[in-house]
Scaffold this active site. Sequence first.
Site, PDB file in Angstrom:
ATOM      1  N   GLN A  63       0.831  -1.204   0.000  1.00 34.29           N
ATOM      2  CA  GLN A  63       0.000   0.000   0.000  1.00 34.29           C
ATOM      3  C   GLN A  63       0.864   1.251   0.000  1.00 34.29           C
ATOM      4  O   GLN A  63       1.169   1.794  -1.044  1.00 34.29           O
ATOM      5  CB  GLN A  63      -0.958  -0.025   1.190  1.00 34.29           C
ATOM      6  CG  GLN A  63      -2.153   0.880   1.007  1.00 34.29           C
ATOM      7  CD  GLN A  63      -3.363   0.423   1.833  1.00 34.29           C
ATOM      8  OE1 GLN A  63      -3.352  -0.627   2.457  1.00 34.29           O
ATOM      9  NE2 GLN A  63      -4.402   1.209   1.832  1.00 34.29           N
ATOM     10  N   ASP A  64       1.296   1.726   1.177  1.00 34.23           N
ATOM     11  CA  ASP A  64       2.258   2.827   1.166  1.00 34.23           C
ATOM     12  C   ASP A  64       3.454   2.438   2.030  1.00 34.23           C
ATOM     13  O   ASP A  64       3.406   1.448   2.754  1.00 34.23           O
ATOM     14  CB  ASP A  64       1.637   4.170   1.565  1.00 34.23           C
ATOM     15  CG  ASP A  64       1.108   4.219   2.987  1.00 34.23           C
ATOM     16  OD1 ASP A  64       0.984   3.153   3.622  1.00 34.23           O
ATOM     17  OD2 ASP A  64       0.815   5.328   3.460  1.00 34.23           O
TER      18      ASP A  64
END
Length: 228
Positions: A63-64
């Site tokens: 995701q991040d």
Amino acid sequence: MATSLTWHDVLAQEKQQSYFINTLEFVGKERSAGKTIYPPQKDVFNAFRFTELHQVKVVILGQDPYHGPNQAHGLSFSVRPGVPAPPSLGNIYKELASDIPGFEIPRHGFLQSWAEQGVLLLNTVLTVEAGQAHSHANLGWETFTDRVIAALNEQREGLVFLLWGSHAQKKGNIIDPQRHHVLKSPHPSPLSAHRGFLGCKHFSQANQLLEQQGLSAIDWTPRLPEEA
């Protein structure tokens, strides 16, 4: 399969787009203003540096980046040598230990040896402010990584996509399942790993799918540079 194309060819066009210029400008201004942004500038595009387009065999979408000190270095789920494996990576190791005969859980979380074998460790957002999860969401990185996935989908065949959790699965909607292999499970985070990530056997399945195409299997034991 057009193996002559490189990430530079595919992404040069993106780098001219206003959304991409604006994203880099925003991140640069945040760094200049004294904010701590992870990963360091030199590491933001490491996923592409260590795994060239024609070398990709497996794609693992994150995701991040990790938002703690000294963790993120541009490869999804991976942390720098000397940094303890975060909980999601701990569950990835737990699954590997039950899935891959002889796998021993390492004392580090540095996955560069996966990347060098053709595992593209791609986060959907490539930067984050220290201590602020998802702080750089919706800046433009998602558009960029959509284009990356589209390029993989179109330029390559027979890739194995490991999509863990709803975020990655939604991101993977553009992948053509007739051209590629898509394996899905819940996310390895402690909140959801017990709902089906643990026991998914994605790592052995990925190797079987590669070997069926005459490709070498991935050595899933992460190795530090001095062990290589």
